[in-house]
Design a protein around this motif. Structure first.
Motif, PDB file in Angstrom:
ATOM      1  N   GLU B 234       0.838  -1.201   0.000  1.00 30.67           N
ATOM      2  CA  GLU B 234       0.000   0.000   0.000  1.00 30.67           C
ATOM      3  C   GLU B 234       0.875   1.255   0.000  1.00 30.67           C
ATOM      4  OE1 GLU B 234      -3.078  -0.128   2.928  1.00 30.67           O
ATOM      5  OE2 GLU B 234      -3.990   1.739   2.282  1.00 30.67           O
ATOM      6  N   ILE B 241      -3.309   7.200   4.811  1.00 29.59           N
ATOM      7  CA  ILE B 241      -3.055   5.839   5.268  1.00 29.59           C
ATOM      8  C   ILE B 241      -3.531   5.653   6.709  1.00 29.59           C
ATOM      9  CG2 ILE B 241      -1.228   4.171   5.826  1.00 29.59           C
ATOM     10  CD1 ILE B 241      -1.391   4.314   2.907  1.00 29.59           C
ATOM     11  N   HIS B 247      -5.380  -1.892   2.815  1.00 30.71           N
ATOM     12  CA  HIS B 247      -4.896  -3.271   2.828  1.00 30.71           C
ATOM     13  C   HIS B 247      -5.101  -3.895   4.214  1.00 30.71           C
ATOM     14  CE1 HIS B 247      -2.307  -6.741   2.247  1.00 30.71           C
ATOM     15  NE2 HIS B 247      -2.324  -6.459   0.955  1.00 30.71           N
ATOM     16  N   THR B 250      -2.080  -3.446   6.481  1.00 25.52           N
ATOM     17  CA  THR B 250      -1.921  -2.101   7.046  1.00 25.52           C
ATOM     18  C   THR B 250      -2.918  -1.891   8.172  1.00 25.52           C
ATOM     19  OG1 THR B 250      -1.544  -1.444   4.759  1.00 25.52           O
ATOM     20  CG2 THR B 250      -1.605   0.304   6.388  1.00 25.52           C
ATOM     21  N   LEU B 304      -0.595  -3.758  -7.730  1.00 25.86           N
ATOM     22  CA  LEU B 304      -0.732  -2.460  -7.067  1.00 25.86           C
ATOM     23  C   LEU B 304      -1.588  -1.562  -7.962  1.00 25.86           C
ATOM     24  CD1 LEU B 304       0.544  -1.329  -4.423  1.00 25.86           C
ATOM     25  CD2 LEU B 304       2.253  -0.235  -5.835  1.00 25.86           C
ATOM     26  N   TYR B 307      -6.489   3.013  -6.062  1.00 26.09           N
ATOM     27  CA  TYR B 307      -7.867   2.871  -5.617  1.00 26.09           C
ATOM     28  C   TYR B 307      -8.559   4.230  -5.594  1.00 26.09           C
ATOM     29  CZ  TYR B 307     -11.774   1.972  -2.465  1.00 26.09           C
ATOM     30  OH  TYR B 307     -13.011   1.887  -1.902  1.00 26.09           O
ATOM     31  N   HIS B 311      -3.557   6.967  -3.912  1.00 22.51           N
ATOM     32  CA  HIS B 311      -3.632   5.935  -2.877  1.00 22.51           C
ATOM     33  C   HIS B 311      -3.653   4.571  -3.574  1.00 22.51           C
ATOM     34  CE1 HIS B 311      -5.664   4.569   1.134  1.00 22.51           C
ATOM     35  NE2 HIS B 311      -4.599   3.881   0.835  1.00 22.51           N
ATOM     36  N   VAL B 313      -3.074   0.357  -3.668  1.00 25.13           N
ATOM     37  CA  VAL B 313      -3.166  -0.815  -2.807  1.00 25.13           C
ATOM     38  C   VAL B 313      -3.064  -2.089  -3.652  1.00 25.13           C
ATOM     39  CG1 VAL B 313      -5.692  -0.827  -2.826  1.00 25.13           C
ATOM     40  CG2 VAL B 313      -4.491  -1.888  -0.920  1.00 25.13           C
ATOM     41  N   CYS B 315      -4.426  -5.499  -3.375  1.00 21.09           N
ATOM     42  CA  CYS B 315      -5.289  -6.445  -2.676  1.00 21.09           C
ATOM     43  C   CYS B 315      -6.481  -6.744  -3.576  1.00 21.09           C
ATOM     44  CB  CYS B 315      -5.761  -5.847  -1.353  1.00 21.09           C
ATOM     45  SG  CYS B 315      -6.909  -6.897  -0.469  1.00 21.09           S
ATOM     46  N   TYR B 318      -9.908  -4.787  -3.593  1.00 24.69           N
ATOM     47  CA  TYR B 318     -10.119  -3.471  -4.200  1.00 24.69           C
ATOM     48  C   TYR B 318      -9.952  -3.480  -5.713  1.00 24.69           C
ATOM     49  CZ  TYR B 318      -9.638  -2.354   0.672  1.00 24.69           C
ATOM     50  OH  TYR B 318      -9.805  -2.325   2.026  1.00 24.69           O
TER      51      TYR B 318
END
Lengths: 340, 320
Positions: B234, B241, B247, B250, B304, B307, B311, B313, B315, B318
């Motif tokens: 992330e 954050i 994530h 995170t 990556l 989002y 920013h 992320v 995952c 998302y």
């Protein structure tokens, strides 16, 4: 409340030999400390390296002999007892060190490590030993198949769990925790802190929690003492100390501590210059005066005594009535407001 | 246009016990004049990432693939002689333990003057003047006598200041600080970081701050990248954050911090332990510890993606 430990004017100095001519000098690691521990509470000791907090922890357990002063454990004077007469104290106390990989014997597997305190204290029955080991293992969140492993075969967090299990093997009253989470990662630190808090509730343990991390200290401690250069400068209940900080050193310590919340980021911080003084030749008068922006004549000559500045709030500073540093610790209040 | 653009960096170590995937496809950018934090737990590859950018990886380690574009030049491709001109002059690095990075048999003045003498061809006199100026810049009093000291007579804080003077000696554009204050006390840590910020502002340079301490990230960082198992999971502005971590790793890490909790209450934690770097899990390396893990997490590695603005992320939750 009953005091489990009482310490009066405790001093410890170490002799060091310096230079090729072996001129020896006194390192005054702990230099006149008074404190007490209530049963079942956590007393936090904060300070920077070399302030004597570890020495204090070792003295309370009588792992080392004090130079002068008095230590009472459960109303028994243990200051000058011989090692043989201290066996009962060993049974009622435990210690957890900072670096578990250094405090566990690399040649002993987990089973022997945990068995050791039981054997030393005369428990010989194999079934009792086995039962106790399994019981403690479960308590600290390890499982049986780890028993035959050696310290290098398990992770740092698991090593610290073993060290904690060893410390509480004999059902002690007091456990001295010397920076138990400093060498661990945040995610593991949370697990260990949870474990320590749970054990305290379940077994009614008293903790002396030594750390330099104020954020951790705030979470675990009921009372906090702040040490500097072998002396206590301030002590109070956690909420009182954080909400009504008085000593310039404590304020600078709080102000220097980075808080993991960008909204409490502060440009207005109270940062003192200089470095902690030598323990061989500590400054005259107030130990903090060479770094303190408020120091004046008196601070340089007369050592301030620990006095009760507010209810149960003790302080060693000549100038606390004149100075007000609360603006610098307000971000800690915000931290607390969100919490309580 | 970012100052440094790292893309898909992979650095492996070929040990007797197997291949250690220290950095396994890390991507991030560092903008001009910002403090960029690399944060993560032990063994997540933050230091190796920094060393790879400096090309200081030696066998059994090897930089397998990826790019590190610095001013449109790929640091991983240029010849070693070019790289030597970059090290110290353009990008320099401060290490965690100053005592290990200072040479005990030379005075600190000599060590500080070494790099500028090589890079700028200075005379002895010029070098000495530059050195004492630098020592003054890092707020060591009595520069002329201090310059003649050996490292062992200095305190930890002083040594770290010396390291900083050394790193600033050639006016770099990018400073990589690898856990610069971990071995220091909090009051000294605050002094050193305040100094770092001041110098950063004065010289308008960028800083990559490598740390495991979220307090430092919140207090000093502009943007942050969170690393796990050699990957960046992330990236975003520090405030974003902390306010809205995406994530699960995170989020877990931030829940572990003992703030925002009532005293003595139970802290959040991340179940399980860090996987062995030799045998990292398939797919998303966080999936064995993740509460949201699904079948696709085990099979496919998430990319990556952006989002929301700025920013990023990595995952499957998302991905759209």
């Amino acid at each position: 409340m009953e005091h489990l430990v009482e310490v009066q004017d405790l001093k410890k100095s170490f002799l060091t030999k310096g230079g090729i001519f072996g001129k020896s000098s006194d390192v005054k690691a702990v230099d006149g400390v008074d404190l007490y521990l209530n049963k079942g509470e956590t007393l936090g000791v904060v300070g920077e390296s070399g302030c004597g907090k570890t020495t204090l922890g070792r003295l309370v357990l009588r792992l080392i002999k004090p130079t002068s002063g008095k230590i009472n454990f459960d109303e028994v004077d243990i200051t000058n007892l011989s090692e043989r007469k201290l066996l009962w104290l060993r049974k009622r106390t435990g210690m957890v060190f900072q670096d578990p990989s250094a405090s566990l014997n690399p040649r002993m597997n987990i089973r022997s490590t945990l068995k050791r305190p039981l054997v030393v204290h005369g428990i010989k029955d194999k079934n009792t030993i086995q039962k106790r080991i399994i019981e403690m293992l479960e308590k600290v969140g390890l499982n049986e198949d780890q028993l035959e492993r050696f310290p290098h075969q398990i992770s740092g967090g698991q090593q610290q769990r073993v060290a904690i299990a060893r410390a509480i093997m004999l059902n002690p009253d007091l456990v001295v925790l010397d920076e138990p989470t400093s060498s661990l990662d945040v995610s593991v630190q949370a697990q260990i802190l949870n474990l320590l808090l749970k054990l305290q509730r379940d077994l009614n343990l008293t903790y002396l929690f030594i750390t330099h991390d104020l954020v951790v200290e705030r979470h675990v401690s009921d009372r906090i003492v702040v040490m500097y250069c072998g002396k206590i400068l301030e002590s109070a209940d956690t909420d009182e100390l954080l909400g009504n900080t008085m000593h310039p050193y404590t304020v600078s310590l709080f102000s220097s501590t980075p808080i993991p919340n960008p909204h409490l980021k502060s440009t207005n911080r109270f940062i003192v210059g200089g470095e902690p003084p030598s323990l061989i030749h500590p400054p005259r008068g107030c130990r903090f005066h060479p770094r303190c922006p408020y120091a004046e004549g008196k601070c340089k000559k007369v050592e301030p005594k620990l006095v009760e500045a507010a209810k149960d709030h003790f302080l060693a500073c000549h100038k606390f009535e004149e100075i007000d540093l609360l603006t610098y610790v307000k971000r800690f209040w915000k931290l607390m407001e969100r919490l309580n | 246009m970012p100052l440094l653009d790292v893309k898909g960096l992979k650095t492996y170590f070929y040990t007797n016990r197997g291949v250690v995937k220290a950095v396994d496809g890390a991507s991030f950018t560092v903008n001009e004049n910002e403090i960029f934090c690399l944060v993560g737990e032990t063994g997540c590859g933050k230091s190796v990432t920094a060393l790879s950018i400096m090309r200081l990886i030696f066998p059994p380690g090897k930089i397998l693939s990826g790019k590190a574009l610095y001013k449109e030049e790929d640091l991983l491709k240029i010849p070693e002689s070019e790289m030597q001109k970059i090290r110290g002059r353009e990008i320099s690095m401060v290490f965690q333990n100053p005592m290990n990075s200072l040479n005990p048999v030379f005075t600190i003045g000599y060590q500080i003057s070494e790099a500028p003498t090589v890079h700028f061809n200075l005379s002895k006199k010029e070098a000495w003047k530059r050195t004492t100026d630098l020592i003054r810049d890092v707020k060591i009093t009595d520069a002329d006598t201090r310059a003649k000291c050996y490292p062992h007579v200095l305190s930890g804080g002083m040594r770290q200041r010396t390291m900083m003077a050394m790193m600033l000696s050639c006016n770099p554009n990018l400073l990589i600080a690898d856990e610069p204050t971990t071995s220091l006390d909090v009051t000294i840590q605050a002094q050193i970081l305040d100094l770092l910020i001041e110098i950063k502002k004065k010289r308008r340079m960028s800083v990559i701050l490598i740390t495991h301490n979220f307090g430092l990230v919140a207090e000093f960082g502009d943007r942050v990248a969170v690393m796990y198992c050699g990957k960046v999971v992330e990236i975003g502005d520090v405030t974003t954050i902390f306010r809205n971590p995406l994530h699960p790793y995170t989020r877990g890490l931030l829940r572990c911090l003992p703030i925002g909790y009532k005293r003595k209450s139970k802290l959040g934690f991340i179940p399980g332990t860090l996987p062995s770097p030799i045998d990292t899990p398939s797919g998303c390396s966080f999936h064995p510890r993740c509460e949201h893990s699904t079948k696709s997490c085990k099979l496919r590695e998430p990319e990556l993606v952006e989002y929301e603005k700025n920013h990023f992320v990595a995952c499957h939750l998302y991905e759209r």
